[in-house]
Structure formats: structure tokens, C-alpha cells
Write an enzyme that holds these catalytic residues in place. Sequence first.
Site, short mmCIF file in Angstrom:
data_model
loop_
_atom_site.label_atom_id
_atom_site.label_comp_id
_atom_site.label_asym_id
_atom_site.label_seq_id
_atom_site.Cartn_x
_atom_site.Cartn_y
_atom_site.Cartn_z
N GLU A 12 -46.04 11.10 4.84
CA GLU A 12 -46.20 10.92 3.52
C GLU A 12 -46.62 9.48 3.09
OE1 GLU A 12 -43.49 14.78 2.13
OE2 GLU A 12 -42.37 13.08 2.97
N ASP A 196 -46.71 24.50 1.54
CA ASP A 196 -46.50 25.89 2.15
C ASP A 196 -45.84 26.87 0.86
OD1 ASP A 196 -44.13 24.13 2.97
OD2 ASP A 196 -43.49 25.84 2.13
#
Length: 229
Positions: A12, A196
Site C-alpha cells: 500500500e 474484494d
Amino acid sequence: MIIGIIGAMQEEITPLLKMFQDYKIHKIANNTFYEITHKNIKIFIAYSKIGKVHASITATTLITLFKCEKIIFSGVAGGLHPDLKVGDLLLATKLCQHDVDISAFGHPLGFIPESSIYITTDSTLNNLAKQIAQKKGILLKEGVIASGDQFIHDANKKHFLIKEFKADAVEMEGAAVAVVCNLFNIPFCIFRSISDSADQEADISFDTFLEQAANTSAIFVKEIIEALV
Ligand code: SAH
């Protein structure tokens, strides 16, 4: 101005480190903090490791040791709202801890005495984000984030989070950063790109889209930084 940027995982923050390139390294509590001087501001970037405890430690270190005056979280999340698709970018309006349960004493789920179920993100930073998104033609969605120390990949848990907390997305760090920033009175905002849908396929989707989603969030955070300099 000193700004702190937090991700949970190396993936990230890697895109952000690539964008800034030059940095000094500080090691504290088995955590690496990258110090960057960009135009007239100082930026500290770190990934906390997964979960609320790690995220709290990183946020506290950024605020108390590195004197960060604003905190931005950049990362990925599971989408709960049917309108949130993989790759979408979400700005958190407020966050809660979905795994807090002292209901045995009559408290509502997610509530801790002397605190509150939800913590709201900073409206000035959020407005800036919305202005940038509009100007650049980036679709920035807004919603409630539920955080807990669990990877959600189950329809029942997903529906519980939607029903109980009206949550639009789920992750494992945001509410911890919110608690810390709120207590230290530090303006903060949370960006999450959807990796997701917190369902049975969440693990496969996460592995497939992590890098892409992390990048989407990081590119937007870079825009915020440029607007703050
Ligand atoms: N694959 C990693 C574990 C990832 S845990 C490993 O093996 O080390 C998931 C991370 O992404 C957390 O940092 C969390 O904030 C976020 N996240 C993305 N989708 C999530 C979901 N469905 N439930 C909870 N957290 C999610």
C-alpha cells in the site's frame, strides 16, 4: 506542514515511495518510517502491519514523535455495498470497530464507554478530496467503514456489518487510526480502493487486485499532497 501517510501493508505504500523517491529512514518499534521533504512540506510514510493494534501504534508514533499535523490513510478494503466494485475508490465519512462487543453490559455493539461507535473523518480534508476528484474527473465514492481484526470473506458476516453498522466497506485498520487521530485532535482522512467484495471469493480477489487497488488509492493520495503543498 508535516503530514503522515499510513498504509497497512508494504504494497500500500510502495507506489507512494516510488512517486517521491528520495527519503530518509527511521526505525521505531520494528516499524520503518520514510521521511520525505517535498516542496514546503515534510511527509512521513509508514506501513503499520495488519490490524488495529499495529495501526494505532503507527498513528501514535506519527503524531507524537514525528509531530504530524494531518494523517492520511491509503489502502484497500472489502466492498459491502453492492455499488462498490473492485477498483472503486472510497472516502470514509465515518468509521467504527465492528469487533467491539461489551453488549453483555447493555452497551450497543461497537461501543466503548467514554468513546463513541463512530468517529467522523475531517470535513476540510474530505472537501479537498471531493474537489480534486471533481476537477480530475475521478470517481470518488463516500461511505461508512467498519474495521476489525478479521478478514471478512463470508456472506453472513458481510450482512451483519451492513445491518448492524450500515457499513459500506470493511477493513482492518481505519477505525484504529480514527480513534488515535480523534483523541490527539489531528485531522485525518481515509482512502480505500476496493480489492474484494468480502464474500467467499474475497481471498482470491484480494490477491489478484491488491496491487492495482493499492495503486489507485496511492495515486489519489499523491493528488491530495500536491493540493496541500
Ligand atoms: N494477504 C495478506 C493478508 C491481507 S489481510 C497476508 O497474507 O499477509 C487484508 C488487508 O486488506 C487488511 O490490511 C485490511 O485492511 C484490508 N482488507 C481488504 N479486504 C478486506 C476484507 N474483505 N476484510 C477485512 N479486511 C480487508
